[in-house]
Design a protein around this motif. Structure first.
Motif, mmCIF file in Angstrom:
data_model
loop_
_atom_site.group_PDB
_atom_site.id
_atom_site.type_symbol
_atom_site.label_atom_id
_atom_site.label_comp_id
_atom_site.label_asym_id
_atom_site.label_seq_id
_atom_site.Cartn_x
_atom_site.Cartn_y
_atom_site.Cartn_z
ATOM 1 N N MET A 1 0.573 -1.397 0.241
ATOM 2 C CA MET A 1 -0.067 0.469 0.012
ATOM 3 C C MET A 1 1.013 1.456 -0.412
ATOM 4 S SD MET A 1 -2.769 1.111 3.323
ATOM 5 C CE MET A 1 -1.438 1.392 4.564
ATOM 6 N N VAL A 2 0.567 2.587 -0.981
ATOM 7 C CA VAL A 2 1.087 3.842 -0.806
ATOM 8 C C VAL A 2 0.080 4.636 0.628
ATOM 9 C CG1 VAL A 2 1.849 5.831 -2.101
ATOM 10 C CG2 VAL A 2 2.114 2.919 -3.532
ATOM 11 N N THR A 3 1.325 5.023 0.557
ATOM 12 C CA THR A 3 0.071 6.375 1.767
ATOM 13 C C THR A 3 1.171 7.592 1.973
ATOM 14 O OG1 THR A 3 -1.238 6.617 3.711
ATOM 15 C CG2 THR A 3 0.525 4.928 3.824
ATOM 16 N N HIS A 4 -0.215 8.308 1.993
ATOM 17 C CA HIS A 4 1.000 9.588 2.384
ATOM 18 C C HIS A 4 1.049 9.590 4.699
ATOM 19 C CE1 HIS A 4 0.580 11.743 -1.249
ATOM 20 N NE2 HIS A 4 1.537 12.362 -0.830
ATOM 21 N N GLU A 5 0.187 9.013 4.319
ATOM 22 C CA GLU A 5 -0.194 9.698 6.267
ATOM 23 C C GLU A 5 0.478 8.057 7.041
ATOM 24 O OE1 GLU A 5 -4.649 10.606 6.525
ATOM 25 O OE2 GLU A 5 -4.441 10.243 4.431
ATOM 26 N N LEU A 6 1.057 8.867 8.033
ATOM 27 C CA LEU A 6 1.887 7.796 8.770
ATOM 28 C C LEU A 6 1.005 6.786 9.784
ATOM 29 C CD1 LEU A 6 4.550 7.066 9.825
ATOM 30 C CD2 LEU A 6 3.945 7.964 11.844
ATOM 31 N N ASP A 7 -0.060 8.278 9.834
ATOM 32 C CA ASP A 7 -0.950 6.765 11.081
ATOM 33 C C ASP A 7 -2.122 5.880 9.605
ATOM 34 O OD1 ASP A 7 -1.920 9.021 12.952
ATOM 35 O OD2 ASP A 7 -3.019 10.361 12.274
ATOM 36 N N ILE A 8 -2.048 6.126 8.527
ATOM 37 C CA ILE A 8 -2.527 4.550 8.021
ATOM 38 C C ILE A 8 -1.285 4.210 7.498
ATOM 39 C CG2 ILE A 8 -3.549 4.274 5.749
ATOM 40 C CD1 ILE A 8 -5.872 5.403 7.291
ATOM 41 N N ALA A 9 -0.375 4.713 7.411
ATOM 42 C CA ALA A 9 1.242 3.255 7.524
ATOM 43 C C ALA A 9 0.928 2.788 8.639
ATOM 44 C CB ALA A 9 1.906 4.563 7.050
ATOM 45 N N ARG A 10 0.640 2.822 9.581
ATOM 46 C CA ARG A 10 0.942 2.402 10.651
ATOM 47 C C ARG A 10 0.549 0.537 11.392
ATOM 48 N NH1 ARG A 10 1.978 6.985 15.442
ATOM 49 N NH2 ARG A 10 2.459 5.314 16.458
ATOM 50 N N PHE A 11 -1.244 1.042 10.050
ATOM 51 C CA PHE A 11 -1.380 -0.220 10.161
ATOM 52 C C PHE A 11 -0.747 -1.575 9.442
ATOM 53 C CE2 PHE A 11 -5.010 2.829 10.672
ATOM 54 C CZ PHE A 11 -6.012 2.058 11.427
ATOM 55 N N SER A 12 0.525 -1.216 9.311
ATOM 56 C CA SER A 12 0.807 -2.356 8.635
ATOM 57 C C SER A 12 2.066 -3.257 9.279
ATOM 58 C CB SER A 12 1.535 -1.653 7.191
ATOM 59 O OG SER A 12 2.674 -1.550 7.474
ATOM 60 N N GLN A 13 2.096 -3.826 8.457
ATOM 61 C CA GLN A 13 3.357 -4.812 9.505
ATOM 62 C C GLN A 13 5.004 -3.846 8.901
ATOM 63 O OE1 GLN A 13 3.287 -7.588 7.269
ATOM 64 N NE2 GLN A 13 0.942 -8.298 8.620
ATOM 65 N N ARG A 14 5.476 -2.935 8.038
ATOM 66 C CA ARG A 14 6.485 -2.653 7.791
ATOM 67 C C ARG A 14 6.427 -1.464 6.985
ATOM 68 N NH1 ARG A 14 9.407 -6.236 3.146
ATOM 69 N NH2 ARG A 14 11.433 -5.328 3.036
ATOM 70 N N ILE A 15 7.171 -0.583 7.476
ATOM 71 C CA ILE A 15 6.860 0.377 6.583
ATOM 72 C C ILE A 15 8.115 0.688 5.977
ATOM 73 C CG2 ILE A 15 6.434 2.980 6.379
ATOM 74 C CD1 ILE A 15 5.704 2.777 9.152
ATOM 75 N N ILE A 16 8.478 1.138 4.542
ATOM 76 C CA ILE A 16 9.418 1.321 3.221
ATOM 77 C C ILE A 16 9.052 2.997 2.953
ATOM 78 C CG2 ILE A 16 10.247 0.786 1.238
ATOM 79 C CD1 ILE A 16 9.896 -1.804 2.626
ATOM 80 N N SER A 17 9.804 3.611 2.980
ATOM 81 C CA SER A 17 10.255 4.873 2.916
ATOM 82 C C SER A 17 10.952 5.483 1.678
ATOM 83 C CB SER A 17 10.820 6.193 4.159
ATOM 84 O OG SER A 17 10.329 5.520 5.210
ATOM 85 N N PHE A 18 10.678 6.547 0.589
ATOM 86 C CA PHE A 18 10.932 6.652 -0.897
ATOM 87 C C PHE A 18 11.366 8.120 -0.992
ATOM 88 C CE2 PHE A 18 10.574 3.481 -4.299
ATOM 89 C CZ PHE A 18 10.350 2.601 -3.655
#
Lengths: 238, 410
Positions: free
Chosen positions: A201-218
């Motif tokens: 999933m691509v997202t702008h919002e950290l709140d949304i990203a934190r539902f996932s297990q792993r966050i990749i930053s570009f």
């Protein structure tokens, strides 16, 4: 376990006049089956280009990409279409539902290209809509009769109906309010946990990203961060 | 992808834009209807002309006296009194392909029955006339050679004369009518021929033996045995030209005309005149059908135009279809099928409209209503071809879109 997505030195150049723009630059990345991963980054950081290549909508200029062990660089555009149909599901920010078309027919769309009989199409579309929490009263509705959250649920049902290995979600909550966003993310979590569906999933919002297990930053076409997410779905979903 | 599925996809896409789809097919509806109506009207008109041709008689050649010039005044064709009954007899005997010959003498006069009176044309002919004009009897029978030899006071009449002189409930055959104070017994009634090419009523006639007319009725100063015309039936259509030459040769000899002296007679092939009218009708039909065909092509261009707009407007839809796994071929097929479905629907409705309009036109214009199955099949086939022809370019544009660009189009 074989990674579902495996890229090595993946690079995509766009010619602009006499020069070239490097959208993504030698990205090496792996995605395990069953993972729920978020990609974050500012506009122009290359995350959309990366998603397009992973989604077999675009091809890399150089480097390799194996999807489920298959090198997609060797495939024809028809074979890429077949891959998208059989192994991938897409969820977009703007839903991309066909206007003036019932939820059922929208969900049937991917099956129209997959030689599924008319009866099975209808049955599977109905089940997919029930799976994303839309009951029968919404099945005949056109998109304009549905709320944003309901429309995105129809889109998710459409992404799931061909039983894909990987669901690619491009800012799936970008057009939704925070409450509805939470509900949609809860649905993703549920699909990931209960059915083992791999989600990128691509997202702008950290709140949304934190539902996932792993966050990749570009940033500037490169991966600059890759860390486990702090689990916080309970606070929003409950 | 199965064609069946492609049709479902295309029909769903068309139903999504019902109003636009209807407006698009309007052009094809008008085009197809116009083609069918013009062809039907043309065919009907031509069958009328052909009926008139066959009513003229089988391979009919008419010989008229030539023009006379008296003191520098040319009185025109038919003014000379040069053709005789004997000319007719010698043509019948000596010209090989002349199957039958009848002299023709006419008189405009009043006929009186016990019930009514009526001004009409009295035609003096030989029994061969019925054959020459291919004119059968409705009732009774034609007079015979004995009647000619004896200048018998007998006649056959056309249906118009029968209607004007006798009440509808009376038998006509066997009754007597009086022409110029001479009683004539009616032997029979000719079948109705309707109007001629020139618009005269062919049934408004009393036919008597030419000898009877010459000896008992005529007051003209033309002299004995002079006839107004000779009607010759040629045995086969292929021999008409040759027979005309033979007749001319024979008459020159009989009239002692040595070229370059001008002929004192004219030989006319009436079938030629009718054929010319028929081919003029055909030209008109072709002209009308071409105009109709042009409107059909314009309808096709309308379809192409709308399909191109549609491809631009539905770029996102196309991108989405590609994202969910549609091959380029499937997109091409969808848009092609949409165009064909539009043109076939237009063709179908156009055929129905065309048949309805043709039926009304046939009733108003008094010609036989004919809609041939091949012309219907051709219209449908042509509509489908227009769909494929004009739908292909927009469909290819759609199939060649790049999925990413298409997905992010506004």
């Amino acid at each position: 376990m074989t990674p579902l997505v495996q890229t090595r030195d993946l690079t995509r150049l766009f010619p602009i006049g006499d020069t070239t723009f490097t959208a993504i630059d030698r990205i090496t990345f792996e995605l395990q089956p069953g993972a729920f991963t978020a990609i974050m980054g500012p506009s122009g950081s290359g995350k959309s280009t990366f998603m397009n290549i992973v989604g077999c909508l675009d091809r890399a200029t150089s480097g390799s990409y194996l999807l489920d062990g298959v090198d997609v660089a060797t495939l024809s555009s028809d074979e890429l279409a077949d891959l998208r149909r059989m192994k991938l599901g897409f969820v977009f920010q703007q839903y991309n539902l066909l206007p003036r078309t019932s939820s059922l027919e929208n969900v049937e769309l991917p099956m129209m290209y997959a030689s599924v009989s008319a009866r099975d199409r209808r049955a599977r579309a109905r089940q997919a809509l029930l799976d994303v929490g839309l009951d029968d009263q919404h099945h005949r509705s056109s998109p304009h009769e549905l709320s944003g959250g309901q429309q995105q649920r129809v889109a998710i049902a459409r992404a799931l109906v061909n039983n894909p290995m990987l669901v690619l979600a491009d800012e799936p909550t970008g057009a939704l309010d925070s409450k509805t966003s939470g509900e949609i993310m809860h649905l993703f979590l549920q699909l990931n946990r209960d059915r083992g569906i791999t989600i990128l999933m691509v997202t702008h919002e950290l709140d949304i990203a934190r539902f996932s297990q792993r966050i990749i930053s570009f940033r500037d076409g490169r991966i600059v961060g890759d860390e486990p997410a702090t689990q916080r779905e309970m606070t929003m979903a409950s | 992808m199965k064609l069946q599925v492609a049709v479902v996809i295309a029909v769903r896409a068309l139903m999504r834009n019902r109003q636009r789809s209807l407006l698009t097919v309007l052009g094809v509806i008008i085009g197809v209807a116009a083609v069918i109506v013009t062809v039907a009207i043309g065919t009907g008109a031509r069958s009328n002309i052909e009926a008139t041709i066959s009513s003229l008689g089988s391979n009919l050649v008419v010989i008229l006296p030539g023009n006379t010039t008296t003191g520098g005044v040319n009185a025109g064709v038919g003014a000379a009194s040069t053709l005789t009954v004997d000319d007719g007899l010698s043509i019948a005997q000596q010209v090989r392909h002349a199957a039958a010959v009848s002299p023709l003498v006419t008189l405009r006069t009043q006929a009186v029955s016990p019930y009514s009176n009526w001004q009409t044309t009295v035609a003096g002919v030989s029994p061969a006339y019925a054959f020459v004009r291919s004119w059968p009897m409705q009732s009774g029978f034609f007079f015979n050679d004995t009647d000619v030899a004896t200048s018998a006071k007998v006649c056959v009449i056309g249906t118009t004369v029968a209607r004007e002189l006798f009440p509808a409930d009376r038998g006509v055959v066997g009754q007597t009518i009086t022409i110029n104070n001479v009683p004539f017994r009616i032997l029979g009634v000719l079948v109705s021929r309707g109007h001629s090419v020139m618009g005269t009523d062919q049934d408004d006639v009393i036919v008597v033996p030419y000898s009877s007319l010459m000896q008992r009725l005529s007051t003209s100063a033309n002299g004995p045995n002079i006839v107004a015309a000779l009607a010759v039936s040629v045995d086969a259509a292929g021999n008409v030209a040759r027979t005309i030459a033979d007749i001319s040769q024979l008459l020159r000899t009989r009239h002692r005309i040595i070229p370059p002296q001008p002929d004192d007679f004219q030989v006319r092939n009436l079938a030629d005149i009718a054929q010319a009218a028929s081919s003029a009708g055909l030209m008109l039909q072709i002209l009308l059908a071409s105009i109709a065909a042009v409107s059909l092509v314009v309808g096709g261009i309308g379809i192409m135009n709308i399909m191109l707009v549609s491809v631009t407007e539905r770029t996102r839809e196309i991108g989405l279809r590609m994202a969910v796994g549609a091959r380029a071929g499937a997109i091409l097929l969808q848009f092609l099928v949409e165009a064909v479905v539009l043109s076939l629907i237009g063709g179908g409705i156009g055929i129905l409209c065309g048949i309805a309009i043709s039926a009304i036109a046939a009733r108003v214009g008094h010609f036989p209503f004919t809609v041939s199955l091949p012309s219907l099949a051709l219209s449908l086939l042509f509509s489908a071809a227009i769909g494929v022809g004009f739908g292909f370019y927009p469909a290819r544009q759609a199939a060649h879109l790049n999925p990413i660009d298409a997905l992010h189009a506004e």
